[in-house]
Design an enzyme around this catalytic site. Sequence first.
Site, PDB file in Angstrom:
ATOM      1  CE  LYS A  15       2.085   2.097   2.349  1.00 58.74           C
ATOM      2  NZ  LYS A  15       0.806   1.088   2.517  1.00 58.74           N
ATOM      3  CD  GLN A  24      -1.757   1.114   0.104  1.00 56.00           C
ATOM      4  OE1 GLN A  24      -0.794   0.702   0.012  1.00 56.00           O
ATOM      5  NE2 GLN A  24      -2.378   1.952   0.761  1.00 56.00           N
ATOM      6  CG  ASP A  70      -0.522  -3.730   5.177  1.00 54.51           C
ATOM      7  OD1 ASP A  70      -0.088  -2.523   5.662  1.00 54.51           O
ATOM      8  OD2 ASP A  70      -0.973  -3.751   3.963  1.00 54.51           O
TER       9      ASP A  70
END
Length: 294
Positions: free
Chosen positions: A52, A96, A119
């Site tokens: 990412k 994450q 997200d």
Amino acid sequence: MTILDGKKLSEEIKQEIAQEVKEIASKGERVPHLAAVLVGNDGASLTYVGSKVRSCEKIGFQSTLIHLPEDTTQDELLEKIKELNNDEGLDGFIVQLPLPKHIDEQTVLEAVSPKKDVDGFHPENFGRMALGMESFIPATPFGIIEMLKRYNIETSGKHAVVIGRSNIVGRPISILLSNKGQPGDCTVTLTHSRTKNLKEITKTADIIVSALGVPNFVTADMVKEGVVVIDVGITRVPDENAKRGYVITGDVNFDEVSKKASFITPVPGGVGPMTIAMLLKNTLLARHRNMKNS
Ligand code: GUN
């Protein structure tokens, strides 16, 4: 049969984003800035987060990796999140998953400001997505929708069968496919571990989205001719002949199922690369929404 080439598509999307970043920078404005918080040293998470951050650099975003030790307490993590929520030079950030066992995932996800939740995991964004309002759509389902759109796959009135009811993929994609519009307007069946007669259901599917995490679960006898197959599975299967000691394997037995499918995603190179592209897209959206409000 057409292969849904997520690698190629994600490169196109990243190029489009890079072009927009250039335009932002040429006006003397701040470029989009994404941060990723990683707690601990889970191997797969390290790979994903690294990828990412590298993608951000390639397209001209600013990126920050915040790598915290495995024994970080929940309070320490919440404090860090508060700091990021209040950082005006940051457009969006992700925490994450999975988190270490001593940290409650839901508490952490709810602490992220919905405006920076690229997200799309905050309940406010999930609710807004379900209502068809402006929100951040989780990157994997967003990538699937974008793929269906860019390959002009007709979805209206089709029977879409989703396998797996996770908050990250199965449940949101089932909602998005049932929403009004193209892609959308599907009749959706959301199946899971307690579903009876799964094969009877998948055999009636025009579109199958499998997000189960069981390698080669979907076999040719479970699908009808002409089916559109989206394979979200990315399980690491040990293989001593592979360079890394494992191979990434999808939920779908590609060799068998591709013979009956009209469109199918490969693994790797299908949904996976799309996920990162859509996270970057969400960060760009966050940047635009920030500019509008400033
Ligand atoms: N772990 C697996 N997939 C994801 C994702 O899309 N976002 C985050 N934050 N963690 C993940």
